[in-house]
Design an enzyme around this catalytic site. Structure first.
Site, mmCIF file in Angstrom:
data_model
loop_
_atom_site.group_PDB
_atom_site.id
_atom_site.type_symbol
_atom_site.label_atom_id
_atom_site.label_comp_id
_atom_site.label_asym_id
_atom_site.label_seq_id
_atom_site.Cartn_x
_atom_site.Cartn_y
_atom_site.Cartn_z
ATOM 1 N N GLY A 1 0.807 -1.215 0.000
ATOM 2 C CA GLY A 1 0.000 0.000 0.000
ATOM 3 C C GLY A 1 0.844 1.269 0.000
ATOM 4 O O GLY A 1 0.542 2.237 -0.707
ATOM 5 N N THR A 2 1.909 1.260 0.771
ATOM 6 C CA THR A 2 2.751 2.459 0.877
ATOM 7 C C THR A 2 3.368 2.806 -0.480
ATOM 8 O O THR A 2 3.341 3.966 -0.918
ATOM 9 C CB THR A 2 3.864 2.225 1.926
ATOM 10 O OG1 THR A 2 3.240 1.958 3.183
ATOM 11 C CG2 THR A 2 4.771 3.432 2.051
ATOM 12 N N ASN B 1 -8.488 4.096 7.904
ATOM 13 C CA ASN B 1 -7.981 2.945 8.639
ATOM 14 C C ASN B 1 -8.131 3.070 10.149
ATOM 15 O O ASN B 1 -8.135 2.076 10.851
ATOM 16 C CB ASN B 1 -6.513 2.688 8.281
ATOM 17 C CG ASN B 1 -5.669 3.933 8.348
ATOM 18 O OD1 ASN B 1 -5.934 4.919 7.649
ATOM 19 N ND2 ASN B 1 -4.658 3.933 9.186
ATOM 20 N N GLN C 1 -8.150 -0.362 2.797
ATOM 21 C CA GLN C 1 -9.038 -0.922 3.832
ATOM 22 C C GLN C 1 -10.329 -1.520 3.282
ATOM 23 O O GLN C 1 -11.069 -2.154 4.034
ATOM 24 C CB GLN C 1 -9.374 0.157 4.879
ATOM 25 C CG GLN C 1 -8.205 0.558 5.772
ATOM 26 C CD GLN C 1 -7.805 -0.530 6.764
ATOM 27 O OE1 GLN C 1 -8.592 -1.400 7.123
ATOM 28 N NE2 GLN C 1 -6.548 -0.507 7.194
ATOM 29 N N SER D 1 -3.374 -3.401 -0.843
ATOM 30 C CA SER D 1 -2.279 -4.074 -0.152
ATOM 31 C C SER D 1 -2.737 -5.455 0.288
ATOM 32 O O SER D 1 -3.742 -5.598 0.989
ATOM 33 C CB SER D 1 -1.869 -3.236 1.065
ATOM 34 O OG SER D 1 -0.954 -3.971 1.844
ATOM 35 N N HIS E 1 -1.686 -7.693 2.482
ATOM 36 C CA HIS E 1 -1.760 -8.167 3.874
ATOM 37 C C HIS E 1 -2.944 -7.610 4.652
ATOM 38 O O HIS E 1 -3.157 -7.960 5.809
ATOM 39 C CB HIS E 1 -0.438 -7.919 4.627
ATOM 40 C CG HIS E 1 -0.183 -6.503 5.055
ATOM 41 N ND1 HIS E 1 -0.394 -6.065 6.343
ATOM 42 C CD2 HIS E 1 0.291 -5.437 4.380
ATOM 43 C CE1 HIS E 1 -0.044 -4.783 6.439
ATOM 44 N NE2 HIS E 1 0.371 -4.380 5.269
ATOM 45 N N THR F 1 12.633 -7.574 -10.369
ATOM 46 C CA THR F 1 12.074 -8.929 -10.465
ATOM 47 C C THR F 1 10.865 -9.046 -9.540
ATOM 48 O O THR F 1 10.916 -8.629 -8.385
ATOM 49 C CB THR F 1 13.151 -9.967 -10.092
ATOM 50 O OG1 THR F 1 14.236 -9.810 -11.010
ATOM 51 C CG2 THR F 1 12.607 -11.389 -10.171
ATOM 52 N N CYS G 1 0.909 2.153 12.714
ATOM 53 C CA CYS G 1 2.061 2.829 12.138
ATOM 54 C C CYS G 1 2.554 3.953 13.017
ATOM 55 O O CYS G 1 3.707 4.345 12.938
ATOM 56 C CB CYS G 1 1.716 3.368 10.770
ATOM 57 S SG CYS G 1 0.595 2.285 9.902
HETATM 58 C C1 LIG Z 1 -1.987 -0.415 5.816
HETATM 59 C C2 LIG Z 1 -2.335 0.781 5.019
HETATM 60 C C3 LIG Z 1 -1.426 1.326 4.105
HETATM 61 C C4 LIG Z 1 -0.022 0.805 3.963
HETATM 62 O O1 LIG Z 1 0.013 -0.443 3.325
HETATM 63 P P1 LIG Z 1 1.364 -1.341 3.470
HETATM 64 O O2 LIG Z 1 1.096 -2.481 2.525
HETATM 65 O O3 LIG Z 1 1.419 -1.767 4.884
HETATM 66 O O4 LIG Z 1 2.494 -0.513 3.035
HETATM 67 C C5 LIG Z 1 -1.827 2.413 3.356
HETATM 68 N N1 LIG Z 1 -3.050 2.928 3.483
HETATM 69 C C6 LIG Z 1 -3.962 2.434 4.348
HETATM 70 C C7 LIG Z 1 -5.314 3.049 4.436
HETATM 71 C C8 LIG Z 1 -3.635 1.349 5.152
HETATM 72 O O5 LIG Z 1 -4.525 0.875 6.012
#
Ligand SMILES: *Cc1c(COP(=O)(O)O)cnc(C)c1O
Length: 396
Positions: free
Chosen positions: A74-75, A154, A182, A204, A206, A242, A329
């Protein structure tokens, strides 16, 4: 103390990796280790897994496979969308519109761009964290080159009116990005129809029971955006390096599972959540943060007066309950959450905040357990707080 339970209620921070997802990943860590850019067969298996996931993501989002770009999460997706668009369009202007409640993965790239001569408007939000599409329109200038508003927050779970904001952006021909990290598996997405005014969307793995360190950015065809990583020809030369083959394969399985039964999943979460919420709101001097209805089905965020969030968290951890104060975070810093500040929660109250986010790790028994433990822990902490007086003394 009896048997120790583990109750995981921090699904907004991360989710466990589903066993089916792990199974899907394993062959790519073992026998199919070849480079997906190679031509021999052990590389071809990897290439196929990458392209299969691209199709699965496209199907889940109502997009075309050519519009899906793999990233490290996500980042990275947020950074790419924001900096990539800003730099690609800077000849047209250097003004960006966003909100003060974005994830730091959006806010900090915007702050960085401010050091590079960009001007950023942080829209006002109401006490629930909602953005008004009319405010978006009012903020647009001749030199606006990007609008970025998250799909759902989030920390407090508030779901933003992204369809209306998208319409405004389209009308003024400004690219629109949304951080949808989210909402995957919680809100059905269709980028060719309902969400046709979204130009870029971050996700993202995870956060929907896939592995960490992998994600994607949806980029609508025709969107002006710079390449993010320079190097090899992967991802049509836009994001070199890669591919994380095992991670991408796992994300493909995860998105399939997450989008198979969104309504049923949400129903289950909502049912558990409303019982948990009703029980917690019986604790004195406690308020719910975020919108009562327009919120993610598993999200709860409370502020408890006369409580220090970190102490609450540690005591709950001792009882086997995992949750968070604001966002994972920002833990480590005791600054009150920027989201709670933006919706007008006084700093002292914000310090006593607790986020509980439900998901597939939870059952009704978990709700019973939290409702048994939390009021007790809050009571204990207040009993030792120098600021807390028994209820009847407040009335005087
Ligand atoms: C967790 C989150 C991110 C960051 O995602 P990562 O995969 O952990 O880098 C960005 N935006 C929101 C809204 C999130 O909840």
């Amino acid at each position: 103390m009896g048997e120790t339970r583990l109750v995981y209620m921090d699904h907004a921070a991360t989710t466990f990796t589903k066993p089916e997802v792990v199974e899907t990943m394993l062959p790519f860590l073992k026998e199919h280790f070849g480079n997906p850019s190679s031509l021999y067969s052990i590389g071809r298996e990897g290439r196929e897994a990458v392209e299969t996931t691209r199709k699965k993501l496209a199907k889940a989002l109502g997009a075309r496979p050519e519009e899906i770009y793999f990233t490290s999460g996500g980042t990275e997706s947020d950074n790419w969308a924001i900096k990539g668009t800003a730099f690609a369009r800077q000849k047209k202007g250097k003004h960006i519109i966003t909100t003060p409640i974005e994830h730091h993965a959006v806010l900090y790239p915007c702050e960085y761009l401010e050091t590079q001569g960009f001007d950023v408007t942080y829209l006002p939000v109401d006490r629930y964290g909602l953005v008004d599409p009319a405010e978006v329109e009012a903020a647009i200038r001749k030199d606006t080159v990007l609008i970025s508003v998250m799909y759902a927050n989030n920390e407090i779970g508030t779901i933003e009116p992204v369809l209306e904001i998208g319409k405004v952006a389209r009308k003024h021909e400004i690219p629109f990005h949304t951080d949808a990290v989210q909402v995957i598996g919680k809100v059905p997405l269709d980028l060719q129809r309902e969400h046709k005014d979204v130009d870029m969307l971050s996700l993202s793995s995870h956060k929907f029971y896939g592995p960490k360190g992998v994600g994607a950015l949806y980029i609508r065809e025709g969107t002006e955006i710079d390449s993010y990583m320079h190097g090899g020809a992967q991802e049509w030369g836009k994001r070199a390096g890669t591919e994380n083959v095992a991670g991408i394969a796992g994300m493909g399985k995860a998105i399939e599972l997450a989008t198979a039964n969104i309504e049923g999943h949400n129903e289950k979460l909502r049912k558990m959540r409303s019982r948990l919420m009703a029980g917690i709101l019986e604790i004195p001097y406690c308020r719910l943060n975020g919108h009562p209805e327009k919120r993610l089905p598993g999200n709860l965020n409370f502020s408890f007066e006369y409580i220090e969030g970190e102490s609450l968290l540690l005591m709950l951890d001792q009882m086997g309950i995992c949750c968070s104060t604001g966002s994972a975070c920002s833990s480590g810093s005791s600054d009150p959450s920027h989201v709670l500040r933006a919706i007008g929660v006084p700093p002292k109250t914000a310090q006593g905040s607790l986020r509980l986010t439900l998901g597939d790790a939870n059952s009704e028994e978990d709700i019973d357990y939290v409702l048994e433990v939390l009021p007790e822990v809050v009571g204990k902490l207040r009993a030792i707080s120098p600021f807390y007086k028994p209820a009847n003394e407040f009335e005087k």
